[in-house]
Every structure is written in structure tokens, then in C-alpha cells.
Design a protein around this motif. Structure first.
Motif, mmCIF file in Angstrom:
data_model
loop_
_atom_site.group_PDB
_atom_site.id
_atom_site.type_symbol
_atom_site.label_atom_id
_atom_site.label_comp_id
_atom_site.label_asym_id
_atom_site.label_seq_id
_atom_site.Cartn_x
_atom_site.Cartn_y
_atom_site.Cartn_z
ATOM 1 N N ASP A 50 -3.213 -9.519 2.214
ATOM 2 C CA ASP A 50 -4.149 -8.626 1.517
ATOM 3 C C ASP A 50 -3.609 -7.200 1.508
ATOM 4 N N TYR A 51 -3.869 -6.480 0.446
ATOM 5 C CA TYR A 51 -3.442 -5.084 0.288
ATOM 6 C C TYR A 51 -1.917 -4.947 0.335
ATOM 7 N N TYR A 52 -1.262 -5.836 -0.330
ATOM 8 C CA TYR A 52 0.194 -5.783 -0.428
ATOM 9 C C TYR A 52 0.588 -4.942 -1.633
ATOM 10 N N ALA A 53 1.305 -3.873 -1.384
ATOM 11 C CA ALA A 53 1.928 -3.072 -2.445
ATOM 12 C C ALA A 53 3.352 -2.780 -1.997
ATOM 13 N N ASN A 54 4.280 -2.789 -2.916
ATOM 14 C CA ASN A 54 5.664 -2.517 -2.533
ATOM 15 C C ASN A 54 5.941 -1.014 -2.485
ATOM 16 N N LYS A 55 7.091 -0.663 -1.926
ATOM 17 C CA LYS A 55 7.460 0.749 -1.784
ATOM 18 C C LYS A 55 7.566 1.431 -3.146
ATOM 19 N N GLU A 56 8.032 0.689 -4.121
ATOM 20 C CA GLU A 56 8.224 1.260 -5.451
ATOM 21 C C GLU A 56 6.900 1.699 -6.067
ATOM 22 N N THR A 57 5.855 0.912 -5.834
ATOM 23 C CA THR A 57 4.529 1.289 -6.340
ATOM 24 C C THR A 57 4.037 2.553 -5.657
ATOM 25 N N PHE A 58 4.188 2.599 -4.334
ATOM 26 C CA PHE A 58 3.771 3.790 -3.591
ATOM 27 C C PHE A 58 4.490 5.038 -4.102
ATOM 28 N N LEU A 59 5.803 4.971 -4.199
ATOM 29 C CA LEU A 59 6.582 6.140 -4.608
ATOM 30 C C LEU A 59 6.268 6.566 -6.038
ATOM 31 N N LEU A 60 6.054 5.606 -6.922
ATOM 32 C CA LEU A 60 5.689 5.948 -8.296
ATOM 33 C C LEU A 60 4.378 6.714 -8.321
ATOM 34 N N ASN A 61 3.363 6.194 -7.648
ATOM 35 C CA ASN A 61 2.063 6.864 -7.643
ATOM 36 C C ASN A 61 2.148 8.249 -7.006
ATOM 37 N N PHE A 62 2.871 8.356 -5.899
ATOM 38 C CA PHE A 62 2.960 9.634 -5.193
ATOM 39 C C PHE A 62 3.653 10.693 -6.047
ATOM 40 N N THR A 63 4.746 10.330 -6.671
ATOM 41 C CA THR A 63 5.511 11.317 -7.447
ATOM 42 C C THR A 63 4.843 11.629 -8.783
ATOM 43 N N VAL A 64 4.260 10.639 -9.425
ATOM 44 C CA VAL A 64 3.558 10.882 -10.685
ATOM 45 C C VAL A 64 2.403 11.852 -10.473
ATOM 46 N N ALA A 65 1.785 11.773 -9.295
ATOM 47 C CA ALA A 65 0.672 12.671 -8.968
ATOM 48 C C ALA A 65 1.139 14.054 -8.540
ATOM 49 N N GLY A 66 2.450 14.279 -8.510
ATOM 50 C CA GLY A 66 2.964 15.605 -8.185
ATOM 51 C C GLY A 66 3.505 15.755 -6.787
ATOM 52 N N GLY A 67 3.466 14.694 -5.995
ATOM 53 C CA GLY A 67 3.988 14.776 -4.638
ATOM 54 C C GLY A 67 5.494 14.969 -4.628
ATOM 55 N N GLN A 68 5.965 15.764 -3.689
ATOM 56 C CA GLN A 68 7.396 16.060 -3.573
ATOM 57 C C GLN A 68 8.045 15.117 -2.555
ATOM 58 N N GLU A 69 9.011 14.350 -3.011
ATOM 59 C CA GLU A 69 9.688 13.420 -2.106
ATOM 60 C C GLU A 69 10.410 14.139 -0.973
ATOM 61 N N SER A 70 10.804 15.379 -1.195
ATOM 62 C CA SER A 70 11.492 16.137 -0.154
ATOM 63 C C SER A 70 10.578 16.439 1.034
ATOM 64 N N ARG A 71 9.288 16.327 0.821
ATOM 65 C CA ARG A 71 8.312 16.569 1.887
ATOM 66 C C ARG A 71 7.631 15.271 2.323
ATOM 67 N N LEU A 72 8.228 14.158 2.000
ATOM 68 C CA LEU A 72 7.673 12.846 2.325
ATOM 69 C C LEU A 72 8.657 12.048 3.163
ATOM 70 N N SER A 73 8.148 11.420 4.226
ATOM 71 C CA SER A 73 8.925 10.443 4.994
ATOM 72 C C SER A 73 8.206 9.101 4.892
ATOM 73 N N LEU A 74 8.876 8.152 4.276
ATOM 74 C CA LEU A 74 8.327 6.816 4.104
ATOM 75 C C LEU A 74 8.900 5.935 5.215
ATOM 76 N N VAL A 75 8.034 5.465 6.102
ATOM 77 C CA VAL A 75 8.478 4.718 7.276
ATOM 78 C C VAL A 75 7.988 3.277 7.162
ATOM 79 N N GLU A 76 8.911 2.371 6.933
ATOM 80 C CA GLU A 76 8.556 0.963 6.834
ATOM 81 C C GLU A 76 8.468 0.380 8.241
ATOM 82 N N CYS A 77 7.339 -0.233 8.567
ATOM 83 C CA CYS A 77 7.147 -0.737 9.922
ATOM 84 C C CYS A 77 6.196 -1.924 9.910
ATOM 85 N N ASP A 78 6.384 -2.787 10.877
ATOM 86 C CA ASP A 78 5.582 -3.994 11.019
ATOM 87 C C ASP A 78 4.425 -3.704 11.962
ATOM 88 N N PHE A 79 3.247 -3.509 11.408
ATOM 89 C CA PHE A 79 2.079 -3.188 12.236
ATOM 90 C C PHE A 79 1.648 -4.360 13.112
#
Length: 206
Positions: free
Chosen positions: A107-136
Motif C-alpha cells: 500500500d502507498y507504493y510510489a517510486n522515486k521518479e514520481t516523488f522527484l517529479l512532484n517535488f520539482t514541478v511544485a518548485g522544490g529545489q533538488e539542491s536542498r533535498l536529500s532523498l534517502v531510500e530506506c527499508d522501514f
């Protein structure tokens, strides 16, 4: 068959059904609304005059498709210096007994590409973002995960839904918390508010 596209790294967005925040939201409505809750946090941080904001960050655990991170960006980008996004990008994994009734694996599976697209399209700066992939599903207490955090969390947002993930996220965040930090729990009263499940149990045991 959306999973097939996600598995291939293709962004999957849902338009108005999961609208991201392109601008700072209307702050006239506060309280239990998402926008109001985040704005109150920003007001609180800016109201502490002696607080050094030069090394403060926002940390979200369980970012899904990035919608809430776009809200955080719009509200906190002038106050906090960096944004950390933690997710398995596999959806919900391990669950405590009884939680299977409410959440299924994946449930609630989204890939990294979807996250990054939404974040950057909304104006977020990747230079101020750390995307940490981890197994909760497992402990996050590994040197590489801790070394990825270069700031102190002024705000952490736990959106892990289930108990094991929420507890691991809280334990991981503990040494990185700033003085006067704010903790947001997205699903505190989910699963009928049962204190033996979910984020409520995780908070009680933290």
C-alpha cells in the motif's frame, strides 16, 4: 497495472486526485487542516527568537508521492535550510499483529521518479533535498543512513502508518533532533485510535 509502470521507474501522478502544492497555501484556515498545521509550525519556529535556524531541516518519513513534501517546501523553504525525504519506495512493508486488517503490503507504493517529479514541478529545489531510500521494515540504525543527515531536524513528520516503521523512524531521528523541535504524526489516530497499533503505539514506546 500501474505497478508495472512504477517498477520501470515511470512517474505515476494522479492530477487533481493528488494535487501538489504549487504555491504557499492560504494561511487563513489553520488548526486541523494540513495547510494550517504546517503554517502553525512555521509560526512557532519563527517565534523563537533565540533559535539558530542556520542548520535546521525538515524530515519526513514515509513520503509516498511527495505531496506533503511540496506543502513543506512551500511553507518552510524560507525558514528551514534543507529537506530530507525518507521512504522505502516499495510501499508499506512489515506490520505488527492486527495491522494487516487495515493495511496491505505494498500500500502507498510510489517510486522515486514520481516523488522527484512532484517535488520539482511544485518548485522544490533538488539542491536542498536529500532523498534517502530506506527499508522501514528494519532498523534504520546504520552508519550510512545517519551520515546522510547533515542538519538538525526542526520539524519531523512521521507518515509511516504502521507501528514497526513509525518506531524505527522515531528512533533514527532522535539524535538528529534540534532543541524545540516539532513532531508531526500523520496517522496518530488511525486503526480506530487503537493504542496497541500504528504511530500511537510507536510514540508510546519511543
Amino acid at each position: 497495472k500501474l505497478k508495472d509502470y512504477k517498477d520501470k521507474g515511470i512517474p505515476v501522478v494522479f492530477g487533481n486526485a493528488r494535487d501538489v502544492f504549487f504555491t504557499k497555501p492560504d494561511v487563513s484556515r489553520r488548526g486541523i487542516s494540513y495547510a494550517g498545521m504546517f503554517q502553525l509550525c512555521d509560526d512557532y519556529i519563527n517565534g523563537i527568537k533565540q533559535l539558530d535556524k542556520s542548520n535546521l531541516a525538515y524530515g519526513e518519513f514515509g513520503v509516498f508521492d511527495g505531496r506533503t513534501c511540496t506543502l513543506a517546501w512551500q511553507v518552510f523553504s524560507q525558514t528551514l535550510q534543507h529537506f530530507y525525504a525518507f521512504d522505502s519506495f516499495k510501499g508499506i512493508l512489515g506490520k505488527a499483529p492486527g495491522e494487516d486488517y487495515f493495511y496491505q503490503t505494498g500500500d502507498y507504493y510510489a517510486n522515486k521518479e514520481t516523488f522527484l517529479l512532484n517535488f520539482t514541478v511544485a518548485g522544490g529545489q533538488e539542491s536542498r533535498l536529500s532523498l534517502v531510500e530506506c527499508d522501514f521494515d528494519n532498523s534504520l540504525e546504520t552508519p550510512d543512513k545517519h551520515e546522510a543527515v547533515k542538519h538538525q531536524f526542526g520539524v519531523i513528520h512521521i507518515d509511516c502508518d504502521v507501528y514497526p516503521a513509525a518506531l524505527h523512524a522515531l528512533e533514527f531521528a532522535t539524535p538528529h533532533l534540534a532543541d524545540n523541535f516539532i513532531l508531526l504524526l500523520d496517522d496518530y489516530d488511525s486503526m480506530w485510535g487503537d493504542s496497541s497499533k500504528g504511530e500511537k503505539r510507536a510514540l508510546n514506546e519511543w
